[in-house]
Design a protein around this motif. Structure first.
Motif, short mmCIF file in Angstrom:
data_model
loop_
_atom_site.label_atom_id
_atom_site.label_comp_id
_atom_site.label_asym_id
_atom_site.label_seq_id
_atom_site.Cartn_x
_atom_site.Cartn_y
_atom_site.Cartn_z
N GLU A 171 9.98 13.91 3.99
CA GLU A 171 10.39 12.78 3.17
C GLU A 171 9.29 11.72 3.14
OE1 GLU A 171 14.00 11.38 4.83
OE2 GLU A 171 15.10 13.25 4.47
N ASP A 172 9.26 10.96 2.05
CA ASP A 172 8.29 9.87 1.92
C ASP A 172 8.84 8.63 2.60
OD1 ASP A 172 6.80 7.59 0.72
OD2 ASP A 172 5.85 9.20 -0.43
N ILE A 173 7.99 7.92 3.32
CA ILE A 173 8.42 6.73 4.06
C ILE A 173 8.95 5.64 3.14
CG2 ILE A 173 6.22 5.50 4.04
CD1 ILE A 173 8.59 5.86 7.07
N THR A 174 8.52 5.64 1.87
CA THR A 174 8.97 4.58 0.96
C THR A 174 10.48 4.66 0.71
OG1 THR A 174 8.42 6.00 -0.95
CG2 THR A 174 6.76 4.42 -0.22
N GLY A 175 11.07 5.81 0.99
CA GLY A 175 12.51 5.95 0.84
C GLY A 175 13.29 5.15 1.86
N ASP A 189 0.83 -1.21 0.00
CA ASP A 189 0.00 0.00 0.00
C ASP A 189 0.86 1.26 0.00
OD1 ASP A 189 -2.45 -1.19 -0.11
OD2 ASP A 189 -2.71 -1.30 2.05
N GLU A 190 1.95 1.23 0.76
CA GLU A 190 2.82 2.41 0.81
C GLU A 190 3.52 2.65 -0.52
OE1 GLU A 190 3.95 2.33 5.58
OE2 GLU A 190 5.39 1.58 4.11
N LEU A 191 3.95 1.56 -1.16
CA LEU A 191 4.69 1.69 -2.41
C LEU A 191 3.81 2.05 -3.60
CD1 LEU A 191 7.10 -1.35 -1.97
CD2 LEU A 191 7.82 1.04 -2.18
N TYR A 192 2.58 1.50 -3.61
CA TYR A 192 1.77 1.62 -4.82
C TYR A 192 0.38 2.23 -4.63
CZ TYR A 192 5.46 -1.56 -6.20
OH TYR A 192 6.69 -2.13 -6.43
N CYS A 218 10.28 9.98 15.02
CA CYS A 218 10.68 9.41 13.74
C CYS A 218 11.64 8.24 13.94
CB CYS A 218 11.32 10.48 12.86
SG CYS A 218 10.16 11.76 12.32
N LYS A 219 12.57 8.39 14.87
CA LYS A 219 13.52 7.32 15.16
C LYS A 219 12.79 6.09 15.68
CE LYS A 219 17.63 6.29 17.95
NZ LYS A 219 18.59 6.83 18.95
N CYS A 220 11.83 6.31 16.59
CA CYS A 220 11.08 5.21 17.18
C CYS A 220 10.21 4.52 16.14
CB CYS A 220 10.22 5.74 18.33
SG CYS A 220 9.81 4.52 19.59
N TYR A 221 9.60 5.30 15.26
CA TYR A 221 8.73 4.73 14.22
C TYR A 221 9.55 3.88 13.25
CZ TYR A 221 5.41 4.38 10.35
OH TYR A 221 4.58 3.91 9.35
N LEU A 222 10.71 4.37 12.85
CA LEU A 222 11.56 3.61 11.94
C LEU A 222 12.03 2.31 12.59
CD1 LEU A 222 13.72 6.40 10.25
CD2 LEU A 222 11.78 5.16 9.28
N ARG A 223 12.36 2.38 13.87
CA ARG A 223 12.80 1.17 14.57
C ARG A 223 11.64 0.17 14.68
NH1 ARG A 223 16.09 -2.83 15.14
NH2 ARG A 223 16.29 -3.64 17.27
N TYR A 241 5.45 11.07 9.87
CA TYR A 241 6.84 11.02 9.39
C TYR A 241 7.03 11.96 8.20
CZ TYR A 241 11.27 9.11 7.70
OH TYR A 241 12.57 8.96 7.28
N ARG A 242 6.10 11.91 7.27
CA ARG A 242 6.20 12.76 6.07
C ARG A 242 6.15 14.25 6.43
NH1 ARG A 242 1.31 11.95 2.53
NH2 ARG A 242 0.45 13.53 3.93
N GLU A 243 5.23 14.61 7.33
CA GLU A 243 5.09 16.02 7.70
C GLU A 243 6.29 16.52 8.51
OE1 GLU A 243 2.81 18.12 6.71
OE2 GLU A 243 1.81 16.56 5.54
#
Length: 349
Positions: free
Chosen positions: A173-177, A147-150, A281-286, A167-169
Motif C-alpha cells: 500500500e502507498d503511505i499517502t493512503g 513530497d509524499e503526496l505530489y 509498520c505499526k511503529c512507523y505509523l505511530r 511500508y510500501r514493500e
C-alpha cells in the motif's frame, strides 16, 4: 577583488571537506563511530527483536537521565521541571529509534540499485544522530507530506523515504493512503503555490499525456540544469554507445536485464527475510502520527535530545572518549599540536 565562480566553488568545497573531517574527529572521540549491530543481533549476526527493544529501552533510559540532569522535561501545567521523561516523549523517541534501527540493520543494496535511495545508511551510533538532525522541525516538517503526496515521497532524503519504501514493500500500500483528509487540505492550502507549479509542469498527468514536443522541452530543461560534470559523463556514455556494434549493444541490454532481474530477486529476499513486518509498520505509523499531528514544538530540539542520549549511553558503556580522561587528554594534545601546525601553514610561516 571579486571572486569568480570557480573560486567560490573551491571555497565551498574546501569548507565542506574541512567540516567533514572535523565531524569525523568528533565522531571518533565521542564513541559514535562504533557499530550498533552488537546490541541488536545474535552471535550468528542475525537481527534480534528482543535485543533491539532491550537496546531501545537502555537508550531511552539514558535520555531520561540526561534530560533530568539538564532540565529537558518541563510540566507547563505545574510550572516545574519533571523528574522523569514524559510518557508521550518516551513513546516518540522509542518509535523513532525502532524505525531508525530497522533501516540501519537492513540490506538496502537493492534499493540503491533501483535508484530509490542515494546512499545506504551506516550502522554506527552517528547515523542515529544524523537521521535526527535531518528531520524537519516546526512548520517545515509538513514539506515531507507534500513530497509524499505530489513528488513520490523522495524529494527530501532522510528517515521518512527509507521507512515509506519499507511500508510500501511490506504492505503493498502507498503511505499517502494513511494521510488524513484534514492534513491533505492543510497541505494543499499551505503549499498552494508549490502545488500549482507541480500541476503546471505535468499538466495534472504526471507526464503520461505529454505531447512529444512537451516531453522534448521537459528533457531539455532537465539537461540544461544538469551539472557540467554529469553532462560530460552522459555525453561520454552516449559516444561509447554509438561506437558499439549491434551485437555488443544486444549483449549490454541482456546484461542490464539480468541486473534488473537480480535486483528484483534481492527485493523479494529482503521482503521474505524482514522480521516483524507488522511491528515495523505499526511503529512507523505511530511515529508519523506523533510527528505530524502534534502541533506543539516539543520536538524542535530532538537532535539535541538524541546527541545527549548517545553521550550518556556511550559513556555508561565505557566507549566514549569524553568519559575516558587519559584517552581524551591524549587526543586533545594531538589536536592542539595540529592546530599550531595549521596556524603556521595558514600564516605562511
Amino acid at each position: 577583488m571579486k571572486l569568480d565562480d570557480v573560486q567560490c566553488e573551491n571555497i565551498e568545497f574546501r569548507k565542506r571537506k574541512l567540516q567533514e573531517k572535523t565531524d569525523e574527529i568528533e565522531c571518533i572521540i565521542s564513541g559514535r563511530v562504533n557499530s550498533i549491530l552488537p546490541y541488536i543481533t545474535t552471535q550468528k549476526g542475525e537481527y534480534s527483536e528482543s535485543k533491539t527493544w532491550k537496546f531501545i529501552h537502555e537508550l531511552t533510559d539514558a535520555l531520561n537521565e540526561y534530560g533530568v540532569k539538564y532540565k529537558f522535561w518541563y510540566d507547563n501545567a505545574a510550572d516545574e521541571y519533571m523528574d522523569c521523561i514524559p510518557e508521550k516523549a518516551r513513546e516518540y523517541v522509542e518509535c523513532y529509534l525502532y524505525c531508525v534501527i530497522r533501516v540501519m540493520e537492513s540490506d538496502l543494496s537493492w534499493m540503491k540499485g533501483e535508484g530509490l535511495i542515494l546512499e545506504i545508511p551506516e550502522t554506527n551510533f552517528q547515523q542515529i544522530l544524523d537521521f535526527a538532525k535531518g528531520l524537519q522541525t516546526g512548520k517545515r516538517k509538513y514539506v515531507v507530506l507534500f513530497d509524499e503526496l505530489y513528488c513520490d515521497g523522495l524529494g527530501i532524503m532522510g528517515l521518512f523515504p527509507y521507512c515509506t519504501i519499507f511500508y510500501r514493500e511490506l504492505t503493498g500500500e502507498d503511505i499517502t493512503g494513511t494521510i488524513s483528509e484534514d492534513l491533505k487540505s492543510m497541505i494543499e492550502e499551505k503549499y498552494a503555490d508549490s502545488l500549482m507549479r507541480v500541476v503546471e509542469k505535468f499538466d495534472g498527468t504526471k507526464g503520461e499525456d505529454l505531447t512529444e514536443e512537451e516531453e522534448d522541452r521537459m528533457f531539455q530543461e532537465m539537461w540544461d540544469n544538469l551539472p557540467e560534470e554529469e553532462k560530460r559523463e552522459q555525453e561520454e556514455w552516449s559516444n561509447l554507445w554509438d561506437s558499439l556494434t549491434e551485437e555488443e549493444k544486444r549483449a549490454m541490454k541482456e546484461s542490464n536485464f539480468d541486473f534488473l532481474k537480480q535486483l528484483e530477486e534481492e527485493r523479494e529476499m529482503w521482503k521474505k527475510g524482514f522480521k516483524e513486518p507488522e511491528t515495523f509498520c505499526k511503529c512507523y505509523l505511530r511515529y508519523r502520527e506523533l510527528y505530524f499531528k502534534d502541533k506543539t514544538h516539543d520536538y524542535d530540539h530532538f537532535a539535541e535530545w538524541i546527541e545527549g542520549m548517545l553521550d550518556m549511553f556511550l559513556a555508561k558503556k565505557g566507549i566514549s572518549g569524553y568519559a575516558n580522561e587519559d584517552a581524551f587528554i591524549t587526543a586533545f594534545t594531538y589536536l592542539r599540536k595540529a592546530t599550531r601546525q595549521i596556524t603556521r601553514v595558514i600564516e605562511g610561516e
